[in-house]
Design an enzyme around this catalytic site. Structure first.
Site, PDB file in Angstrom:
ATOM      1  CG  ASP A 196      -1.832   1.172   1.301  1.00 47.83           C
ATOM      2  OD1 ASP A 196      -2.830   1.176   0.564  1.00 47.83           O
ATOM      3  OD2 ASP A 196      -1.550   2.103   2.073  1.00 47.83           O
ATOM      4  CD  GLU A 228      -2.740   1.951  -3.044  1.00 46.89           C
ATOM      5  OE1 GLU A 228      -3.820   2.565  -3.018  1.00 46.89           O
ATOM      6  OE2 GLU A 228      -1.799   2.201  -2.270  1.00 46.89           O
TER       7      GLU A 228
END
Length: 580
Positions: free
Chosen positions: A234, A276
């Site tokens: 992330d 991501e």
């Protein structure tokens, strides 16, 4: 007592035809699945919010034991890999992305043993499990940060980015524009400002400190040793800060990712790193490196253009973004999705395109969040079955690995009256019974209220009802997953765009070894005719893939097809002697 033993006959689990194989068969399957270094290229991923999926303890929150009880459903659906949202200890000010402890499980979800058991049971069914890992920051409640702020002489002081001057790094954009006015926040305990790219309660780690780099590698090892099959990394573009830059996609970030990948390759084969990076494709490809950084990366800009193309009834937005997508290493793969746990992000579109998307898909101001639209797939498409099927068909036909979001397989709705992103993270709708079959606790104890509106509420939309109907969205999507998995060309093949004169048709060729697939999609609300130049495949016979129906042979003239409103065809192009 296991939940299955106390539910009444006829619930969703009882209607799933394909059951778990015998233990001996499981052993063989597990041995096979451990020898697939590129398994992710032909897989179908399924994203799960653990808190939202199934509550086994009747406390109003989903947990790992509940996930384990629903593995048969996911196996029946055809899922190859489960992607879990953060499940670590957290104050939950950002849905768990504010991690307060990296090496444990939030008590609402169970224990480390529950997690380990869940992963083992998924592996027994031939499914892998990856999890979100927030690389960029921690919660302000993490012990590292508490120690860091305690004194300028603290050994952890340099684990975060501190400054007396809040004017540093002025070129870095503010990501959460709706809630943050600056990337710096004053801390009265520390007597300095600390840096954060997201919420102010999520201070950024300082990756210029080698101890931080080592500590985060140690976190990866911890979960991989427990059996996890990889991570969605992330917020990975923001690890380092440099003056005169926007603090994104810096060379130092790629150097660190190479180190992470080397660790994976040396000690944890067949695991996957999914980046991501919400960036333009020419920037995202750097996260693959030369096949020595991340195995996968999300192709964010494709997704809003799919919705744009559908509403405009023209293929051009998709064609343009795919045209500007550079080639990637053979061992790498794009991740593709229609919707997920976040808002439908509109960062990688022009201002004009963003205004258009807002006007078409977010007429209520409550549907907007930051630079995006916080809605689920079915409400975005007004519940239109044809539109939902068409969007999935396009998703599954594109070069990359499809990622489904829990509940979208039954057409779940959202609740725009809930705050932040909670509107798209409501409980999974299993049955028409109490709390949608998600939990037997009192309604008031649920972590979020289930949907109860007459169109998308759990009494109208649930797994149990759709399992009973042979024509339901759930069963249709299962058949589409089966079809895609029968043909590795979708995960491994080349992509060649066709450009017919009819702009409402999105058509392309996928080819891999001996398989050639023609995909034709009608974006219009009305029936359309299209003439395709298929001269390179003259003499071949298009065989419609779902019904295995031969169509007329391709000749020297343009190939004429007619498609119904929002209709699509997938054809295998076969030699005449192969068609019976």
């Amino acid at each position: 007592m296991a939940r299955e033993s106390r539910t009444r006959p006829g619930v969703a689990d009882a209607q799933i035809e394909t059951r778990t194989p015998a233990a001996a068969a499981r052993s063989t399957e597990t041995q096979w699945f451990e020898r697939q270094p590129l398994w992710f290229k032909t897989a179908v991923f399924y994203e799960i919010h653990t808190r939202a999926f199934f509550d086994s303890s009747d406390d109003g929150s989903g947990d790992f034991r509940g996930l384990a009880q629903k593995l048969d459903y996911l196996q029946w659906l055809g899922i190859d890999c489960i992607w879990l949202l953060p499940f670590y200890p957290s104050p939950l000010r950002d849905g768990g992305y504010d991690i307060a402890q990296f090496k444990d499980v939030h008590p609402d979800f169970g224990t480390l043993d529950d997690f380990r058991t869940f992963v083992e049971q998924a592996h027994e069914r031939g499914m892998r499990v990856i999890a979100d890992l927030v690389m960029n920051h921690t919660s302000s409640e993490h012990p590292w940060f508490q120690e860091s702020r305690s004194s300028r002489d603290s050994p952890k002081r340099d684990w975060y980015v501190w400054s007396d001057d809040p004017g540093r790094y002025p070129d870095a954009r503010i990501i959460f524009v709706d809630s943050e006015a600056s990337n710096w926040t004053w801390d009265p305990v520390a007597g300095q400002y600390y840096w954060h790219r997201f919420f102010h309660h999520q201070p950024d780690l300082n990756y210029d400190n080698p101890e931080v780099e080592d500590a985060m590698l140690d976190v990866l090892r911890f979960w991989l040793e427990l059996g996890l099959d990889g991570f969605r990394l992330d917020a990975v573009p923001y690890l380092y800060e440099r003056e005169g830059t926007n603090g994104e996609n810096l060379p130092e970030t790629h150097a660190y990712l190479k180190r992470v990948r080397a660790e994976i390759e040396a000690n944890y084969p067949d695991r996957v790193l999914l980046a991501e990076a919400n960036q333009w494709p020419e920037d995202v490809v750097h996260y693959f490196g030369d096949g020595d950084q991340c195995h996968m990366a999300f192709h964010f800009p494709v997704m809003p253009r799919m919705f744009m193309s559908l509403r405009r009834e023209e293929a051009l937005p998709m064609l343009e973004i795919l045209d500007r997508t550079p080639p990637i290493p053979e061992t790498a793969q794009w991740g593709l999705f229609l919707r997920n746990h976040d808002e439908l992000t509109l960062e990688m579109v022009t201002d004009e395109e963003r205004d258009y998307m807002y006007s078409e898909y977010a007429k209520d101001p409550r549907m907007k969040l930051n630079l995006g639209i916080r809605r689920r797939l079915a409400p975005l498409l007004d519940g239109g079955r044809d539109e939902i099927e068409l969007m999935h068909a396009i998703l599954f036909s594109l070069p990359g690995t499809p990622v489904l979001y829990y509940g979208d397989e039954i057409g779940m709705g959202d609740n725009v009256y809930l705050g932040d992103r909670d509107g798209v993270r409501t409980p999974m709708q299993w049955t028409g019974d109490r709390n949608g079959g998600f939990s037997r606790t009192d309604f008031a104890r649920l972590y979020l209220p289930p949907l109860m509106d007459p169109v998308f509420g759990y009494q109208a939309v649930n797994v149990e009802a759709q399992l009973r109907s042979p024509t339901s969205l759930l069963r249709w999507l299962r058949r589409l997953i089966e079809l895609r998995k029968e043909h590795p060309v979708f995960g491994l093949g080349d992509y060649t765009a066709l450009r017919p004169e009819n702009p409402r048709i999105f058509a392309h060729i996928r080819s891999y070894e001996g398989d050639i697939v023609l995909c034709v999609h009608n974006l219009a609300r009305s029936a359309q005719a299209v003439e395709l130049d298929l001269s390179p495949w003259e003499g071949k016979i298009p065989v419609e893939m779902s019904g295995r129906t031969p169509f007329p042979r391709i000749g020297t003239l343009s190939y004429l097809l007619t498609l119904g409103a929002r209709g699509f065809f997938w054809f295998l192009l076969r030699d005449p002697e192969e068609v019976s």
